[in-house]
Design a protein around this motif. Structure first.
Motif, PDB file in Angstrom:
ATOM      1  N   ALA B  17       0.834  -1.198   0.000  1.00 24.80           N
ATOM      2  CA  ALA B  17       0.000   0.000   0.000  1.00 24.80           C
ATOM      3  C   ALA B  17       0.872   1.253   0.000  1.00 24.80           C
ATOM      4  O   ALA B  17       0.583   2.234  -0.698  1.00 24.80           O
ATOM      5  CB  ALA B  17      -0.921  -0.013   1.217  1.00 24.80           C
ATOM      6  N   PHE B  18       1.922   1.215   0.801  1.00 23.68           N
ATOM      7  CA  PHE B  18       2.819   2.370   0.869  1.00 23.68           C
ATOM      8  C   PHE B  18       3.431   2.661  -0.497  1.00 23.68           C
ATOM      9  O   PHE B  18       3.364   3.778  -1.001  1.00 23.68           O
ATOM     10  CB  PHE B  18       3.923   2.111   1.904  1.00 23.68           C
ATOM     11  CG  PHE B  18       4.888   3.250   2.043  1.00 23.68           C
ATOM     12  CD1 PHE B  18       4.568   4.341   2.852  1.00 23.68           C
ATOM     13  CD2 PHE B  18       6.101   3.246   1.362  1.00 23.68           C
ATOM     14  CE1 PHE B  18       5.448   5.405   2.990  1.00 23.68           C
ATOM     15  CE2 PHE B  18       6.985   4.317   1.490  1.00 23.68           C
ATOM     16  CZ  PHE B  18       6.653   5.396   2.307  1.00 23.68           C
ATOM     17  N   ALA B  19       3.983   1.611  -1.103  1.00 19.87           N
ATOM     18  CA  ALA B  19       4.638   1.776  -2.397  1.00 19.87           C
ATOM     19  C   ALA B  19       3.625   2.190  -3.458  1.00 19.87           C
ATOM     20  O   ALA B  19       3.869   3.091  -4.263  1.00 19.87           O
ATOM     21  CB  ALA B  19       5.349   0.488  -2.799  1.00 19.87           C
ATOM     22  N   GLY B  20       2.477   1.534  -3.433  1.00 21.80           N
ATOM     23  CA  GLY B  20       1.458   1.803  -4.441  1.00 21.80           C
ATOM     24  C   GLY B  20       1.000   3.244  -4.409  1.00 21.80           C
ATOM     25  O   GLY B  20       0.783   3.865  -5.452  1.00 21.80           O
ATOM     26  N   ALA B  24       4.028   4.864  -6.532  1.00 21.37           N
ATOM     27  CA  ALA B  24       3.411   4.741  -7.858  1.00 21.37           C
ATOM     28  C   ALA B  24       2.208   5.657  -8.047  1.00 21.37           C
ATOM     29  O   ALA B  24       1.674   5.761  -9.142  1.00 21.37           O
ATOM     30  CB  ALA B  24       3.013   3.285  -8.089  1.00 21.37           C
ATOM     31  N   GLY B  25       1.756   6.274  -6.955  1.00 22.97           N
ATOM     32  CA  GLY B  25       0.633   7.206  -7.073  1.00 22.97           C
ATOM     33  C   GLY B  25      -0.679   6.561  -7.457  1.00 22.97           C
ATOM     34  O   GLY B  25      -1.499   7.140  -8.150  1.00 22.97           O
ATOM     35  N   MET B  26      -0.886   5.305  -6.984  1.00 21.21           N
ATOM     36  CA  MET B  26      -2.123   4.593  -7.370  1.00 21.21           C
ATOM     37  C   MET B  26      -3.218   4.791  -6.311  1.00 21.21           C
ATOM     38  O   MET B  26      -3.792   3.845  -5.790  1.00 21.21           O
ATOM     39  CB  MET B  26      -1.820   3.111  -7.569  1.00 21.21           C
ATOM     40  CG  MET B  26      -0.847   2.870  -8.719  1.00 21.21           C
ATOM     41  SD  MET B  26      -0.685   1.135  -9.173  1.00 21.21           S
ATOM     42  CE  MET B  26       0.299   0.504  -7.859  1.00 21.21           C
ATOM     43  N   GLN B  27      -3.489   6.067  -6.016  1.00 19.44           N
ATOM     44  CA  GLN B  27      -4.515   6.384  -5.022  1.00 19.44           C
ATOM     45  C   GLN B  27      -5.877   5.804  -5.393  1.00 19.44           C
ATOM     46  O   GLN B  27      -6.610   5.328  -4.541  1.00 19.44           O
ATOM     47  CB  GLN B  27      -4.656   7.905  -4.862  1.00 19.44           C
ATOM     48  CG  GLN B  27      -3.737   8.521  -3.849  1.00 19.44           C
ATOM     49  CD  GLN B  27      -2.349   8.800  -4.413  1.00 19.44           C
ATOM     50  OE1 GLN B  27      -1.994   8.316  -5.505  1.00 19.44           O
ATOM     51  NE2 GLN B  27      -1.561   9.579  -3.700  1.00 19.44           N
ATOM     52  N   PHE B  28      -6.182   5.874  -6.672  1.00 21.33           N
ATOM     53  CA  PHE B  28      -7.505   5.405  -7.114  1.00 21.33           C
ATOM     54  C   PHE B  28      -7.639   3.903  -6.905  1.00 21.33           C
ATOM     55  O   PHE B  28      -8.664   3.415  -6.426  1.00 21.33           O
ATOM     56  CB  PHE B  28      -7.727   5.765  -8.591  1.00 21.33           C
ATOM     57  CG  PHE B  28      -9.144   5.520  -9.031  1.00 21.33           C
ATOM     58  CD1 PHE B  28     -10.159   6.415  -8.668  1.00 21.33           C
ATOM     59  CD2 PHE B  28      -9.476   4.398  -9.790  1.00 21.33           C
ATOM     60  CE1 PHE B  28     -11.475   6.182  -9.065  1.00 21.33           C
ATOM     61  CE2 PHE B  28     -10.785   4.167 -10.186  1.00 21.33           C
ATOM     62  CZ  PHE B  28     -11.791   5.064  -9.822  1.00 21.33           C
ATOM     63  N   LEU B  29      -6.569   3.185  -7.222  1.00 22.19           N
ATOM     64  CA  LEU B  29      -6.596   1.733  -7.035  1.00 22.19           C
ATOM     65  C   LEU B  29      -6.788   1.372  -5.554  1.00 22.19           C
ATOM     66  O   LEU B  29      -7.677   0.607  -5.188  1.00 22.19           O
ATOM     67  CB  LEU B  29      -5.297   1.108  -7.560  1.00 22.19           C
ATOM     68  CG  LEU B  29      -5.186  -0.408  -7.341  1.00 22.19           C
ATOM     69  CD1 LEU B  29      -6.184  -1.154  -8.227  1.00 22.19           C
ATOM     70  CD2 LEU B  29      -3.764  -0.889  -7.636  1.00 22.19           C
ATOM     71  N   PHE B  30      -5.953   1.963  -4.710  1.00 21.65           N
ATOM     72  CA  PHE B  30      -5.997   1.601  -3.283  1.00 21.65           C
ATOM     73  C   PHE B  30      -7.139   2.266  -2.530  1.00 21.65           C
ATOM     74  O   PHE B  30      -7.590   1.772  -1.512  1.00 21.65           O
ATOM     75  CB  PHE B  30      -4.650   1.931  -2.623  1.00 21.65           C
ATOM     76  CG  PHE B  30      -3.580   0.933  -2.964  1.00 21.65           C
ATOM     77  CD1 PHE B  30      -3.442  -0.221  -2.186  1.00 21.65           C
ATOM     78  CD2 PHE B  30      -2.749   1.111  -4.063  1.00 21.65           C
ATOM     79  CE1 PHE B  30      -2.473  -1.159  -2.502  1.00 21.65           C
ATOM     80  CE2 PHE B  30      -1.786   0.172  -4.380  1.00 21.65           C
ATOM     81  CZ  PHE B  30      -1.646  -0.977  -3.606  1.00 21.65           C
ATOM     82  N   GLY B  31      -7.568   3.412  -3.034  1.00 18.41           N
ATOM     83  CA  GLY B  31      -8.600   4.158  -2.316  1.00 18.41           C
ATOM     84  C   GLY B  31     -10.000   3.873  -2.811  1.00 18.41           C
ATOM     85  O   GLY B  31     -10.967   4.082  -2.080  1.00 18.41           O
ATOM     86  N   VAL B  32     -10.130   3.396  -4.040  1.00 23.59           N
ATOM     87  CA  VAL B  32     -11.468   3.219  -4.597  1.00 23.59           C
ATOM     88  C   VAL B  32     -11.697   1.784  -5.088  1.00 23.59           C
ATOM     89  O   VAL B  32     -12.572   1.080  -4.578  1.00 23.59           O
ATOM     90  CB  VAL B  32     -11.722   4.215  -5.749  1.00 23.59           C
ATOM     91  CG1 VAL B  32     -13.104   3.988  -6.355  1.00 23.59           C
ATOM     92  CG2 VAL B  32     -11.588   5.655  -5.256  1.00 23.59           C
ATOM     93  N   ILE B 256      -2.884   2.951   3.772  1.00 18.21           N
ATOM     94  CA  ILE B 256      -2.445   1.679   4.373  1.00 18.21           C
ATOM     95  C   ILE B 256      -3.581   1.096   5.225  1.00 18.21           C
ATOM     96  O   ILE B 256      -3.935  -0.069   5.119  1.00 18.21           O
ATOM     97  CB  ILE B 256      -1.167   1.904   5.227  1.00 18.21           C
ATOM     98  CG1 ILE B 256       0.008   2.254   4.309  1.00 18.21           C
ATOM     99  CG2 ILE B 256      -0.846   0.667   6.062  1.00 18.21           C
ATOM    100  CD1 ILE B 256       1.272   2.648   5.033  1.00 18.21           C
ATOM    101  N   HIS B 257      -4.163   1.960   6.051  1.00 18.59           N
ATOM    102  CA  HIS B 257      -5.288   1.548   6.898  1.00 18.59           C
ATOM    103  C   HIS B 257      -6.417   0.954   6.050  1.00 18.59           C
ATOM    104  O   HIS B 257      -6.905  -0.140   6.312  1.00 18.59           O
ATOM    105  CB  HIS B 257      -5.780   2.784   7.670  1.00 18.59           C
ATOM    106  CG  HIS B 257      -6.839   2.501   8.701  1.00 18.59           C
ATOM    107  ND1 HIS B 257      -6.610   1.758   9.831  1.00 18.59           N
ATOM    108  CD2 HIS B 257      -8.145   2.879   8.782  1.00 18.59           C
ATOM    109  CE1 HIS B 257      -7.715   1.695  10.568  1.00 18.59           C
ATOM    110  NE2 HIS B 257      -8.674   2.358   9.938  1.00 18.59           N
ATOM    111  N   LEU B 258      -6.767   1.677   5.022  1.00 22.59           N
ATOM    112  CA  LEU B 258      -7.868   1.251   4.158  1.00 22.59           C
ATOM    113  C   LEU B 258      -7.540  -0.066   3.444  1.00 22.59           C
ATOM    114  O   LEU B 258      -8.398  -0.943   3.301  1.00 22.59           O
ATOM    115  CB  LEU B 258      -8.172   2.359   3.137  1.00 22.59           C
ATOM    116  CG  LEU B 258      -9.422   2.173   2.280  1.00 22.59           C
ATOM    117  CD1 LEU B 258     -10.668   2.066   3.159  1.00 22.59           C
ATOM    118  CD2 LEU B 258      -9.578   3.362   1.321  1.00 22.59           C
TER     119      LEU B 258
END
Lengths: 538, 330
Positions: B17-20, B24-32, B256-258
């Protein structure tokens, strides 16, 4: 078969400890140790009841003569059971291995073998289930706690499912009610598909199927046995009792485990039933066809249990009785309470049991039409229908052992205590964590009461015996009362082993000793022929 | 291995999650995307599992009776531990689910010289289990502040109670401490008790470590590594209303939490965590002990081959007659 030596109590106790092996349990193969397993079934007996893969086999031999496609049989059987029993499916899935059950099993407490912890006993099968029935297990394998079913795994399953007496004590403590009895039953169903039963179970099953009782007593032998008791009763009381057999039109059919007809101290309990019924003038009959209350089929497969149990209702119908009274037995009463009506009911050809003496209607058994003799007798005493002289039991200091099945598969707890307190003057309970719903198994239930299995039985019997020892030392207890035929046979052995000096009795033996019968002569002895208190000099 | 593997797995999830997000700036992937997928998988998986259990019938009435049965009016029934009515079962289940009645019974077997066995009361597992589950539930409910525009009064009340000690700023939630403490105890217990360690699987450590990770990341976020809280609420509201937005500058600890929560949700239906649903379906607990009074019907009950009385009499007729027993056929 060679005679198996049982270690001395001190040796066994000395070596007992609760530690774990160096290797993980999956990497620790089961050692099938003499003294802790029962001989394999005889093909002849399995054949009589049409079990598959019937053959002679020996658990201590390397080759179990398994059918070629044994794995396929096992998995098909397992799928079938998962589809038929929600309990099995749920219990395979939801265990969190919290370990609350770990030290609740009498076999674990007495053996220290980690695989006797209920959780691990179940994991033995769960690991196989995960491997072939769950996505996580299929993908992750061992990481997900899965392992393939090999011959060694099968042997381990067999060994430990025949080291569980289905007592349900673990189930009491499980936060999800996971019942190892249920898992063991499934495990035994599976072993039976492969012909892997034991001689001590399959023999009685075949006997019971063909002759009506586990011991294989033929009709005239049952009558002879009971006639012998009638003679003894006459010697003791001066009263001649005339029991009837297979009598149509009797109001009540009486069914008890055949163990009561065969060996001491069960026979004294059977004498007790007859003396009570005679005194009441009860219109009852024995049956030679349905001459077994117990059900060793229950320790093989659900279907076999149903086949044996069917005789009780069939005979009640044939004889035209109004209802049935059942004698003192443990697993018999789990079967009668939780299975019989479902299998072989509805028993709509009978009536709701009503005590002809007190008029009490037994509403709690209005569907099964079968009442427990301690319910019947407790009601009589409550209504002052019996003349009792408890001082005749004054030589006894009594404690009471709840059978696993009547306690945790029924909830019959206060009735026998009420009776004991009315027929005896000296009664002391064992510690509270060892009685009632927390009761410990005798260590020899579910058909494990074979002599070749003695070490396991004595290990499993330790917690019960230890609690008896406690009250023996504290209160001088010298008699262990119970309402189970297997208890009467097996607790005698475990008392002799762990707590010498304590004898074992059924509750109705105590009743009959105290019962003042109309027209009886001055009694000199109790049912065992021992001088009554105050008559020792005679 | 059993312990290291799940620990490494959770650490890897954090790193992922940290790296992503950070690298890598994959907020949409990890956040949505992942949260949506995880919730969908959780709901579908949970329902699937429950239905799958439900497909198998309950052929027999097999309650574990944990007290005196219904008997005569003059014998007191233990209506909660051995219920004979639906109300009794509801009571039993409520006690089981809400206060872990069975676990409360727990004892510890001790073996002394002699041998002498004793069974002492053992309440630690019960206390830790209760503390863990209840604090988890309260924390979950507290999170509803993020799911709704206006924080409902009930949530505010719970928050008030949870922080009544009035320590620190932001106020310290008791449940945060309790959850962390209870999970730590449950891990410690598995490691310290040899028998429990022996039965433990990676599948037992993994959810504990995962929840520990979730709690730790949550606590870090609230008390130590402040995140852009308005952004978080905006994002969560977006998720809840199916209008996902990814506000700038929330802080990686939130992702990371999410991500750990998403993992827990997705893992749930595949795992022993399903005990949450299973406990309600356990036949030894959810059935009334009335099978002598009301016939329980087994849907797959089938006729079996029995040895009939006629067959029995055929075999023993002569012996029966000789013994004076009545027979059907002479």
């Amino acid at each position: 078969m060679a005679k198996v030596n049982t270690p001395k109590p001190a040796e066994l106790a000395e070596a007992l400890e609760y530690t774990t092996p160096q290797t993980e349990w999956m990497e620790t193969p089961a050692v099938i140790k003499p003294g802790t397993f029962c001989w394999g079934a005889k093909g002849k007996n399995l054949g009589i009841v049409e079990f598959p893969n019937a053959r002679d086999w020996n658990p201590s031999e390397e080759d179990w003569k398994l059918p070629e496609n044994w794995q396929e049989i096992f998995f098909t059987g397992m799928k079938n059971l998962l589809d038929k029993y929600r309990s099995f499916k749920v219990f395979m899935d939801i265990c969190v291995r919290c370990g609350a059950c770990a030290d609740k099993c009498h076999f674990f407490i007495g053996s220290g073998d980690p695989k006797n912890m209920p959780v691990l006993r179940a994991e033995l099968l769960r690991s196989v289930y995960r491997n072939d029935f769950t996505l996580a297990g299929k993908i992750l394998g061992k990481i997900a706690g899965a392992r393939p079913l090999t011959v060694d795994v099968l042997k381990e399953l067999w060994y430990y499912f025949y080291q569980c007496t289905e007592c349900r004590r673990c189930s009491l403590f499980c936060p999800y009610g996971i019942d190892t009895a249920e898992i063991t039953m499934m495990g035994r169903e599976l072993t039976n598909l492969l012909g892997l039963n034991t001689d001590w179970i399959s023999g009685p099953v075949a006997n019971c199927y063909m002759k009506g009782n586990h011991l294989g007593l033929e009709p005239h032998a049952i009558m002879n046995s009971i006639e012998g008791m009638v003679d003894d009763i006459e010697t003791i009381t001066g009263i001649r009792i005339n029991p009837s057999f297979n009598r149509k039109g009797a109001e009540i059919l009486f069914v008890t485990p055949s163990g009561d007809l065969f060996a001491d101290p069960g026979t004294y309990t059977a004498m007790g039933y007859m003396m009570l019924f005679h005194e009441l003038g009860l219109d009852y009959t024995w049956s030679t066809y349905a001459s077994e209350g117990g059900n060793f089929g229950f320790f093989s497969s659900n279907e076999m249990a149903k086949r044996l149990n069917s005789k009780i209702y069939a005979e009640a119908k044939r004889l035209g009785v109004k209802y049935i009274i059942g004698g003192e037995c443990g697993h018999m009463w789990r079967v009668l309470t939780q299975y019989m009506d479902t299998w072989n009911g509805p028993a709509d050809f009978m009536e709701v049991p009503v005590s002809p003496i007190t008029g009490t209607r037994f509403e709690n058994s209005k569907s099964t039409k079968m009442i427990h003799i301690t319910e019947f007798t407790a009601d009589l005493i409550k209504n002052n229908k019996l003349k009792l002289d408890p001082s005749r039991n004054d030589d006894l200091v009594i404690t009471y052992h709840d059978s696993c099945n009547t306690a945790r598969g029924m909830g019959l707890m206060d009735e026998p205590r009420y009776i004991i307190n009315n027929v005896c003057n000296n009664f002391h309970e064992m510690p509270e964590n060892t009685i009632r719903e927390q009761t410990f198994c005798c260590g020899s239930g579910t058909g494990l009461n074979a002599s070749e299995n003695m070490e396991l039985r004595m290990r499993g019997g330790l917690p019960r015996a230890n609690a008896v020892k406690f009250v023996k030392e504290k209160h001088g207890v010298n008699m262990l009362a119970n309402i189970c035929a297997i208890d009467r046979a097996t607790l005698s052995a475990s008392m002799d082993y762990w707590v010498p000096g304590v004898k074992v009795t059924g509750v109705h033996e105590l009743v009959a000793n105290a019962l003042i019968m109309t027209g009886e002569k001055e009694r000199e002895t109790n049912l065992r022929g021992d001088a009554l208190p105050g008559k020792e000099g005679n | 291995m059993k312990i290291v593997l799940p620990l490494v797995a959770v650490i890897m999830l954090v790193v992922l999650a940290f790296a992503g997000v950070q690298v890598a700036g994959m907020q949409f992937l990890f956040g949505v995307l992942i949260p949506y997928l995880a919730i969908a998988f959780f709901i579908a998986g949970f329902i699937y599992r429950v239905i799958k259990w439900g497909m198998s019938p309950v052929p027999f009435c097999i309650p574990t009776t944990a007290g005196q049965m219904k008997s005569f009016p003059w014998i007191k029934q233990n209506k909660l531990d051995n219920p004979s009515s639906t109300m009794g079962v509801v009571g039993r289940m409520a006690l089981e689910v809400l206060v872990f009645r069975s676990l409360f019974r727990n004892t510890k077997t001790e073996l002394r010289e002699g041998p002498q066995l004793s069974y002492g009361s053992e309440k630690f597992l019960w206390i830790a289990g209760l503390a863990f589950h209840w604090s988890f539930l309260i924390i979950f409910i507290r999170h509803f502040r993020f799911f709704m525009l206006e924080t409902p009064f009930v949530i505010q009340m719970i928050e008030g109670l949870d922080s009544f000690l009035q320590i620190g700023a932001p106020l310290l939630y008791l449940t945060d401490v309790v959850l962390l403490g209870a999970v730590t105890f449950l891990v410690f217990r598995r490691l310290a008790m040899p028998l429990i360690k022996y039965i433990s699987l990676p599948a037992d450590y993994f959810p504990l470590f995962l929840i520990l990770g979730i709690a730790t990341s949550g606590i870090l976020m609230r008390y130590f590594m402040k995140v852009h809280i308005v952004g978080v609420k905006e994002m969560v509201l977006g998720l809840v209303s199916f209008n996902p937005v990814v506000p700038e500058g929330i802080g990686v600890i939130f992702y990371i939490h999410l991500f750990l929560v998403s993992t827990l949700l997705a893992y749930f239906p595949l795992s022993k965590l399903m005990h949450m649903g299973g406990v309600f379906m356990s036949p030894t607990r959810n059935m009334a002990n009335n099978s002598r009074e009301v016939r329980h019907v087994n849907p797959w009950n089938y006729p079996v081959h029995v040895h009939t009385y006629d067959e029995y009499e055929d075999e023993f007729r002569e012996k029966m007659k000789k013994a004076g027993l009545p027979v059907e056929k002479e």
